[in-house]
Design a protein around this motif. Structure first.
Motif, mmCIF file in Angstrom:
data_model
loop_
_atom_site.group_PDB
_atom_site.id
_atom_site.type_symbol
_atom_site.label_atom_id
_atom_site.label_comp_id
_atom_site.label_asym_id
_atom_site.label_seq_id
_atom_site.Cartn_x
_atom_site.Cartn_y
_atom_site.Cartn_z
ATOM 1 N N THR A 89 0.845 -1.187 0.000
ATOM 2 C CA THR A 89 0.000 0.000 0.000
ATOM 3 C C THR A 89 0.880 1.237 0.000
ATOM 4 O OG1 THR A 89 -1.740 -1.163 1.197
ATOM 5 C CG2 THR A 89 -1.825 1.243 1.223
ATOM 6 N N LEU A 90 0.676 2.100 -0.988
ATOM 7 C CA LEU A 90 1.409 3.356 -1.094
ATOM 8 C C LEU A 90 0.497 4.464 -0.585
ATOM 9 C CD1 LEU A 90 3.973 4.799 -1.973
ATOM 10 C CD2 LEU A 90 3.020 4.942 -4.293
ATOM 11 N N GLY A 91 0.918 5.071 0.515
ATOM 12 C CA GLY A 91 0.104 6.089 1.166
ATOM 13 C C GLY A 91 -0.116 7.329 0.310
ATOM 14 N N ALA A 92 -1.106 8.090 0.671
ATOM 15 C CA ALA A 92 -1.424 9.341 -0.023
ATOM 16 C C ALA A 92 -0.229 10.284 0.065
ATOM 17 C CB ALA A 92 -2.645 9.989 0.619
ATOM 18 N N GLY A 93 0.169 10.827 -1.076
ATOM 19 C CA GLY A 93 1.284 11.767 -1.123
ATOM 20 C C GLY A 93 2.647 11.138 -0.899
ATOM 21 N N LYS A 94 2.745 9.819 -0.916
ATOM 22 C CA LYS A 94 3.999 9.112 -0.621
ATOM 23 C C LYS A 94 4.684 8.617 -1.890
ATOM 24 C CE LYS A 94 3.439 9.415 3.815
ATOM 25 N NZ LYS A 94 4.235 10.319 4.609
ATOM 26 N N THR A 95 5.947 8.207 -1.716
ATOM 27 C CA THR A 95 6.774 7.686 -2.801
ATOM 28 C C THR A 95 7.387 6.367 -2.367
ATOM 29 O OG1 THR A 95 7.340 9.914 -3.552
ATOM 30 C CG2 THR A 95 8.826 8.154 -4.214
ATOM 31 N N VAL A 96 7.446 5.417 -3.283
ATOM 32 C CA VAL A 96 8.177 4.185 -3.041
ATOM 33 C C VAL A 96 9.270 4.086 -4.104
ATOM 34 C CG1 VAL A 96 6.616 2.716 -4.401
ATOM 35 C CG2 VAL A 96 8.038 1.696 -2.613
ATOM 36 N N ARG A 97 10.444 3.656 -3.697
ATOM 37 C CA ARG A 97 11.571 3.468 -4.614
ATOM 38 C C ARG A 97 11.687 1.977 -4.909
ATOM 39 N NH1 ARG A 97 16.726 6.995 -3.938
ATOM 40 N NH2 ARG A 97 15.229 8.319 -5.042
ATOM 41 N N LEU A 98 11.627 1.635 -6.180
ATOM 42 C CA LEU A 98 11.784 0.252 -6.635
ATOM 43 C C LEU A 98 13.236 0.073 -7.058
ATOM 44 C CD1 LEU A 98 10.880 -2.538 -7.552
ATOM 45 C CD2 LEU A 98 9.927 -1.488 -9.611
ATOM 46 N N ARG A 99 13.986 -0.680 -6.245
ATOM 47 C CA ARG A 99 15.404 -0.935 -6.523
ATOM 48 C C ARG A 99 15.549 -2.269 -7.242
ATOM 49 N NH1 ARG A 99 18.952 2.575 -4.417
ATOM 50 N NH2 ARG A 99 18.261 3.924 -2.734
ATOM 51 N N ASN A 100 16.649 -2.412 -7.922
ATOM 52 C CA ASN A 100 16.853 -3.550 -8.789
ATOM 53 C C ASN A 100 17.302 -4.819 -8.079
ATOM 54 O OD1 ASN A 100 17.051 -4.838 -11.318
ATOM 55 N ND2 ASN A 100 19.232 -4.446 -11.372
ATOM 56 N N GLY A 101 18.182 -4.716 -7.105
ATOM 57 C CA GLY A 101 18.822 -5.892 -6.520
ATOM 58 C C GLY A 101 18.097 -6.480 -5.330
ATOM 59 N N GLN A 102 18.900 -7.046 -4.420
ATOM 60 C CA GLN A 102 18.393 -7.725 -3.231
ATOM 61 C C GLN A 102 18.243 -6.744 -2.073
ATOM 62 O OE1 GLN A 102 17.674 -11.055 -3.437
ATOM 63 N NE2 GLN A 102 18.379 -11.028 -5.542
ATOM 64 N N GLY A 103 17.303 -7.022 -1.195
ATOM 65 C CA GLY A 103 17.112 -6.220 0.002
ATOM 66 C C GLY A 103 15.795 -6.574 0.652
ATOM 67 N N THR A 104 15.534 -5.984 1.797
ATOM 68 C CA THR A 104 14.299 -6.220 2.537
ATOM 69 C C THR A 104 13.333 -5.076 2.253
ATOM 70 O OG1 THR A 104 15.533 -7.361 4.267
ATOM 71 C CG2 THR A 104 13.311 -6.586 4.831
ATOM 72 N N ASN A 105 12.155 -5.414 1.778
ATOM 73 C CA ASN A 105 11.154 -4.392 1.468
ATOM 74 C C ASN A 105 10.757 -3.621 2.726
ATOM 75 O OD1 ASN A 105 11.184 -5.334 -1.163
ATOM 76 N ND2 ASN A 105 9.219 -6.377 -1.005
ATOM 77 N N THR A 106 10.541 -2.311 2.548
ATOM 78 C CA THR A 106 10.068 -1.444 3.618
ATOM 79 C C THR A 106 8.890 -0.630 3.082
ATOM 80 O OG1 THR A 106 11.423 0.492 3.048
ATOM 81 C CG2 THR A 106 12.457 -1.208 4.447
ATOM 82 N N ALA A 107 8.408 0.297 3.861
ATOM 83 C CA ALA A 107 7.314 1.171 3.425
ATOM 84 C C ALA A 107 7.766 2.149 2.348
ATOM 85 C CB ALA A 107 6.756 1.945 4.621
ATOM 86 N N TYR A 108 9.089 2.333 2.182
ATOM 87 C CA TYR A 108 9.602 3.329 1.243
ATOM 88 C C TYR A 108 10.457 2.745 0.124
ATOM 89 C CZ TYR A 108 8.115 6.172 5.118
ATOM 90 O OH TYR A 108 7.369 6.740 6.111
ATOM 91 N N THR A 109 10.826 1.477 0.252
ATOM 92 C CA THR A 109 11.694 0.844 -0.750
ATOM 93 C C THR A 109 11.261 -0.600 -0.953
ATOM 94 O OG1 THR A 109 13.554 2.192 0.027
ATOM 95 C CG2 THR A 109 14.089 0.315 -1.365
ATOM 96 N N VAL A 110 11.147 -1.002 -2.213
ATOM 97 C CA VAL A 110 10.923 -2.411 -2.549
ATOM 98 C C VAL A 110 12.036 -2.847 -3.492
ATOM 99 C CG1 VAL A 110 8.429 -2.390 -2.154
ATOM 100 C CG2 VAL A 110 9.313 -1.870 -4.427
ATOM 101 N N TYR A 111 12.294 -4.133 -3.515
ATOM 102 C CA TYR A 111 13.409 -4.677 -4.287
ATOM 103 C C TYR A 111 12.914 -5.657 -5.340
ATOM 104 C CZ TYR A 111 16.242 -2.538 -0.715
ATOM 105 O OH TYR A 111 16.824 -1.625 0.126
ATOM 106 N N ARG A 112 13.487 -5.521 -6.520
ATOM 107 C CA ARG A 112 13.164 -6.418 -7.620
ATOM 108 C C ARG A 112 13.729 -7.816 -7.358
ATOM 109 N NH1 ARG A 112 16.012 -6.730 -12.640
ATOM 110 N NH2 ARG A 112 14.752 -7.896 -14.103
ATOM 111 N N LYS A 113 14.789 -7.898 -6.595
ATOM 112 C CA LYS A 113 15.435 -9.154 -6.169
ATOM 113 C C LYS A 113 15.985 -9.961 -7.347
ATOM 114 C CE LYS A 113 12.600 -9.249 -2.079
ATOM 115 N NZ LYS A 113 13.207 -9.034 -0.882
ATOM 116 N N LYS A 114 16.635 -9.239 -8.262
ATOM 117 C CA LYS A 114 17.260 -9.879 -9.418
ATOM 118 C C LYS A 114 18.758 -9.623 -9.380
ATOM 119 C CE LYS A 114 13.394 -11.275 -11.157
ATOM 120 N NZ LYS A 114 13.037 -12.651 -11.224
ATOM 121 N N ASP A 115 19.513 -10.411 -10.159
ATOM 122 C CA ASP A 115 20.963 -10.222 -10.192
ATOM 123 C C ASP A 115 21.450 -9.749 -11.563
ATOM 124 O OD1 ASP A 115 20.593 -12.492 -11.671
ATOM 125 O OD2 ASP A 115 21.943 -13.753 -10.501
#
Length: 152
Positions: A89-115
């Motif tokens: 869920t992306l909150g009103a007025g919020k931003t999420v950053r979709l990163r390419n590699g590995q990591g733990t998803n948070t409220a502000y960053t998600v990871y594609r989990k690819k190499d």
């Protein structure tokens, strides 16, 4: 008298020209849309590391006054790479950053989990699709010497 009428008409046309928006003027995209896009992370691509993979990202903004459930929204590149959001869920007025590699998803960053890198360093495009398959937004780029662009 005729000269005055011509001057009045010219002034009216000039005033109209300043109030009509230019066709090439950039506008801020409303609703759910792409923001910053880092298509070529700093430094050399090789050797490939998770830090370098995560230096490639795209931001997704929610410019609405309500939260948006992103489950099954897809981010697709022109070269065929796809990321499908899980329950997020992306909150009103919020931003999420979709990163390419590995990591733990948070409220502000998600990871594609690819190499592998997913953005072309010289040019490309990325599209956002709703769960129903409707294109919601797109962003394209050409190498600009900085490795990033803004999409709106």
């Amino acid at each position: 008298m005729r000269k005055t009428a011509v001057l009045v008409a010219a002034a009216a046309m000039a005033a109209t020209a300043f109030t009509v928006p230019q066709a090439t003027a950039a506008t801020h995209q409303g609703g759910l849309h792409f923001g910053a896009l880092q298509f070529d992370g700093p430094g050399a691509d090789l050797p490939r590391t998770n830090a370098k993979l995560n230096a490639e990202y795209v931001d997704l903004h929610n410019n609405t006054s309500r939260s948006v459930q992103l489950r099954n929204y897809k981010v697709k590149t022109a070269s065929g790479y796809v990321y499908t959001f899980g329950s997020f869920t992306l909150g009103a007025g919020k931003t999420v950053r979709l990163r390419n590699g590995q990591g733990t998803n948070t409220a502000y960053t998600v990871y594609r989990k690819k190499d592998n890198y997913w953005f072309n360093n010289s040019s490309g495009s990325v599209n956002l699709y709703t769960p129903a398959g409707t294109k919601k937004d797109s962003c394209s780029w050409r190498a600009n010497g900085r490795g990033y662009t803004t999409c709106h």
